[in-house]
Design a protein around this motif. Structure first.
Motif, PDB file in Angstrom:
ATOM      1  N   UNK A   1      15.813  -6.564   9.581  1.00 57.31           N
ATOM      2  CA  UNK A   1      14.569  -5.912  10.006  1.00 57.31           C
ATOM      3  C   UNK A   1      14.334  -4.566   9.313  1.00 57.31           C
ATOM      4  N   UNK A   2      15.431  -3.859   8.994  1.00 55.60           N
ATOM      5  CA  UNK A   2      15.225  -2.545   8.360  1.00 55.60           C
ATOM      6  C   UNK A   2      14.875  -2.675   6.869  1.00 55.60           C
ATOM      7  N   UNK A   3      15.003  -3.899   6.332  1.00 57.42           N
ATOM      8  CA  UNK A   3      14.742  -4.091   4.898  1.00 57.42           C
ATOM      9  C   UNK A   3      13.363  -4.652   4.596  1.00 57.42           C
ATOM     10  N   UNK A   4      12.668  -5.150   5.613  1.00 57.44           N
ATOM     11  CA  UNK A   4      11.356  -5.774   5.331  1.00 57.44           C
ATOM     12  C   UNK A   4      10.255  -5.222   6.248  1.00 57.44           C
ATOM     13  N   UNK A   5       9.046  -5.189   5.689  1.00 58.18           N
ATOM     14  CA  UNK A   5       7.851  -4.879   6.474  1.00 58.18           C
ATOM     15  C   UNK A   5       6.837  -5.959   6.150  1.00 58.18           C
TER      16      UNK A   5
ATOM     17  N   UNK B   1      -7.237   0.434  -9.497  1.00 62.23           N
ATOM     18  CA  UNK B   1      -6.436   0.670  -8.285  1.00 62.23           C
ATOM     19  C   UNK B   1      -6.158   2.167  -8.166  1.00 62.23           C
ATOM     20  N   UNK B   2      -6.372   2.693  -6.963  1.00 64.72           N
ATOM     21  CA  UNK B   2      -6.106   4.110  -6.733  1.00 64.72           C
ATOM     22  C   UNK B   2      -4.604   4.281  -6.472  1.00 64.72           C
ATOM     23  N   UNK B   3      -3.914   4.793  -7.488  1.00 64.73           N
ATOM     24  CA  UNK B   3      -2.433   4.855  -7.424  1.00 64.73           C
ATOM     25  C   UNK B   3      -1.947   5.736  -6.265  1.00 64.73           C
ATOM     26  N   UNK B   4      -2.673   6.845  -6.025  1.00 65.01           N
ATOM     27  CA  UNK B   4      -2.263   7.758  -4.940  1.00 65.01           C
ATOM     28  C   UNK B   4      -2.367   7.038  -3.593  1.00 65.01           C
ATOM     29  N   UNK B   5      -3.421   6.243  -3.453  1.00 59.77           N
ATOM     30  CA  UNK B   5      -3.627   5.494  -2.211  1.00 59.77           C
ATOM     31  C   UNK B   5      -2.484   4.482  -2.011  1.00 59.77           C
ATOM     32  N   UNK B   6      -2.119   3.815  -3.099  1.00 55.75           N
ATOM     33  CA  UNK B   6      -1.035   2.818  -3.032  1.00 55.75           C
ATOM     34  C   UNK B   6       0.269   3.502  -2.643  1.00 55.75           C
ATOM     35  N   UNK B   7       0.534   4.656  -3.262  1.00 54.81           N
ATOM     36  CA  UNK B   7       1.776   5.381  -2.974  1.00 54.81           C
ATOM     37  C   UNK B   7       1.800   5.803  -1.503  1.00 54.81           C
ATOM     38  N   UNK B   8       0.647   6.222  -0.987  1.00 54.48           N
ATOM     39  CA  UNK B   8       0.588   6.671   0.410  1.00 54.48           C
ATOM     40  C   UNK B   8       0.865   5.492   1.361  1.00 54.48           C
ATOM     41  N   UNK B   9       0.259   4.342   1.002  1.00 53.23           N
ATOM     42  CA  UNK B   9       0.488   3.142   1.827  1.00 53.23           C
ATOM     43  C   UNK B   9       1.973   2.805   1.872  1.00 53.23           C
ATOM     44  N   UNK B  10       2.593   2.839   0.699  1.00 53.46           N
ATOM     45  CA  UNK B  10       4.027   2.508   0.620  1.00 53.46           C
ATOM     46  C   UNK B  10       4.847   3.460   1.477  1.00 53.46           C
TER      47      UNK B  10
ATOM     48  N   UNK C   1       4.378   2.654   5.098  1.00 52.49           N
ATOM     49  CA  UNK C   1       4.930   1.363   5.538  1.00 52.49           C
ATOM     50  C   UNK C   1       6.434   1.260   5.322  1.00 52.49           C
ATOM     51  N   UNK C   2       6.996   2.244   4.677  1.00 53.62           N
ATOM     52  CA  UNK C   2       8.444   2.232   4.424  1.00 53.62           C
ATOM     53  C   UNK C   2       8.700   2.008   2.945  1.00 53.62           C
ATOM     54  N   UNK C   3       8.896   3.107   2.221  1.00 53.00           N
ATOM     55  CA  UNK C   3       9.018   3.039   0.758  1.00 53.00           C
ATOM     56  C   UNK C   3      10.192   2.179   0.309  1.00 53.00           C
ATOM     57  N   UNK C   4      11.255   2.134   1.117  1.00 55.07           N
ATOM     58  CA  UNK C   4      12.468   1.422   0.673  1.00 55.07           C
ATOM     59  C   UNK C   4      12.528  -0.023   1.158  1.00 55.07           C
ATOM     60  N   UNK C   5      11.535  -0.458   1.895  1.00 62.74           N
ATOM     61  CA  UNK C   5      11.597  -1.839   2.381  1.00 62.74           C
ATOM     62  C   UNK C   5      10.847  -2.760   1.421  1.00 62.74           C
TER      63      UNK C   5
END
Ligand code: ADP
Ligand code: F6P
Length: 481
Positions: free
Chosen positions: A312-316, A263-272, A275-279
């Protein structure tokens, strides 16, 4: 007749022939779990794969893949595509075998096309299979091939594997051509199903014919059944009308975990981040098929947002839906309803620039898909009926560190092995809602327990991989020779 000792025959080749706007042709990976599972098996055996190139009226020449697998295309005309593929395979057998989620259409003209195309596949296998070869026939589109091949080539060892559920005899009996289908299957030396329950349904059907259970199917009463369905080892045998013994057992299909580890960790971090790191990130990945329960999971999400159980602000929620069987009416209706629900939910609960639901109606490259699996906190897999569901196993394989959680329908074949998931009944909205909330809360409130559940499922998937599936089936076939 020429030289392949191991031949797999499936409706689709592992690649589809596509033509770009400028007329250039390109092969791309074809959709579905069957291709995912068989690709590593074929590479390991250096076999020949007979199948349709995914587009009507194309007749490409056979060629070898970089992995050394010989691909032998079988052409389907536009008429075959309509009557054999869209018609009998996907508007008759598919809904019948998935317990009538929609009503099957029984058309004599489609049946004729199914017979013709099955015959053509068998002729192609005859052309490429060496004397005494092992031929492994795949799935519901080709159920007559074992019987036809048995007549043509008694020297072959023939296996058949069904990648979708096998219905109860009571449902199967609706099929006007039930006798021919059962005879076709019994041309094989070994018939494999995903689950013991599917194998039991088949044995019960055949048993009712031989009078043991006193049922009546309209099938000829010359079969005999001994033993009971078991998993990965043949204990049940059916004696076919020509006196051969046919082994029947369950072989739960799986994935190749080595395909998924990088798994490309940088790619995963970028996706997060995107998409909203805290959700809490919820994910659905399916072919856009009415059996998968995509609409119902969106409806469950909508109710949870409306109830205030999720904010809604807690989930994506990300729904990736691979285009599938797009001209069939029920698929078109499902797509419209899903897309309407996505629009409605975002209309109700999104804020500018922050949709609650992200929807991709696309096929993605495997590394991209894997990045989504790795990024997701909760995988939501809610089919009404599914042979196995490899997406569930892929998600689990990506979470060996115990992160994440999975909501899983009890009607997915995978639920038999992955019972540490948050199981739900997708026909029951309350059950689906409850499982989603439990998974989301489990991650926050009881992280150790959730991680333990994920690790247990991970161990199960890693140990019972696709190699074990193929080896168990092929070992049974060898013993049957
Ligand atoms: P089915 O065989 O009914 O399509 P499975 O869950 O068993 O269902 O298998 C689906 C396979 O297709 C999985 O290997 C999954 O990774 C792949 N897949 C599903 N959606 C996509 C997508 N959007 N892009 C690429 N691959 C996908
Ligand atoms: O798993 C069932 C199945 O029909 C497989 O045969 C195939 O891999 C997948 O679904 C995709 O379906 P289709 O070949 O119709 O696109």
């Amino acid at each position: 007749m020429s030289g392949n000792d191991f031949v797999v025959v499936a409706n689709r080749l592992p690649v589809d022939l596509t033509t770009a706007d400028d007329g250039t042709e390109k092969w791309i990976a074809s959709p579905g779990g069957l291709v995912t599972a068989l690709t590593p098996v074929l590479s390991a055996h250096q076999g020949c794969w007979v199948g349709w190139p995914g587009v009507a009226d194309a007749a490409p020449e056979p060629f070898r893949t970089d992995d050394g697998v010989l691909l032998h295309p079988v052409s389907l005309t536009s008429d075959d595509f309509e009557r054999f593929y869209e018609g009998f395979s996907n508007a008759t057998l598919w809904p019948l075998y998935h317990d009538l989620i929609v009503t099957p259409t029984y058309s004599r003209s489609w049946w004729q096309a199914y017979r013709d195309v099955n015959h053509r596949f068998a002729v192609e296998v005859d052309r490429v299979a060496a004397h005494g070869a092992t031929v492994w026939v795949q799935d519901y589109q080709l159920q007559l091939v074992p019987g036809i091949l048995r007549q043509m080539r008694p020297d072959l060892t023939i296996g058949f594997f069904l990648h979708i559920p096998f219905p109860s005899p009571d449902l199967f009996r609706q099929l006007p051509w039930r006798e021919e289908i059962v005879r076709g299957l019994l041309g094989a030396d070994v018939i494999g199903f995903h689950l013991k329950a599917n194998a039991d349904n088949f044995l019960q059907l055949v048993r009712s014919v031989s009078g043991v259970s006193g049922g009546h199917t309209g099938l000829p009463d010359s079969f005999e059944v001994t033993g009971h369905a078991s998993v990965r080892e043949i204990t049940a045998h059916v004696t076919s009308s020509d006196g051969r013994s046919v082994g029947v057992a369950a072989y739960p299909i799986s994935i190749d975990p080595t395909d998924l580890v990088e798994v490309d960790k940088a790619h995963v971090a970028k996706l997060r981040e995107q998409l909203g790191a805290d959700t809490t990130l919820l994910l659905g990945v399916d072919r856009l098929d009415y059996t998968k329960g995509i609409l119902q999971r969106l409806n469950a999400l909508e109710e949870l947002l409306a109830d205030g159980a999720l904010a809604p602000e807690d989930v994506t929620f990300v729904q990736i839906a691979t285009p599938s069987r797009e001209r069939i009416e029920h698929y078109q209706r499902t797509r419209s309803a899903v897309e309407e629900a996505v629009g409605r939910i975002n209309g109700r609960f999104a804020t500018l620039g922050h949709p609650v639901v992200h929807y991709l109606h696309q096929s993605l490259p495997k590394p991209e898909l894997q990045a989504y699996y790795a990024a997701a906190d909760v995988m939501v897999v809610t089919p009404f009926k599914d042979g196995m569901n490899l997406v569930a196993k892929e998600y689990v394989a990506t979470h060996g560190d115990g992160s994440g959680a999975m909501v899983l329908s009890e009607f997915a074949g995978a639920a038999a092995e992955l019972n540490q998931a948050y199981l739900c009944n997708p026909f029951d909205m309350e059950s689906a809602k409850q499982a989603i909330v439990q998974a989301v809360q489990g991650l926050k409130r009881t992280p150790e327990v959730t991680a333990e559940r994920m690790r247990a499922m991970h161990a199960q998937v890693i140990e019972h991989d696709v190699d074990l599936w193929a080896q168990a089936f092929l070992d049974s076939l060898k013993k049957a020779q």
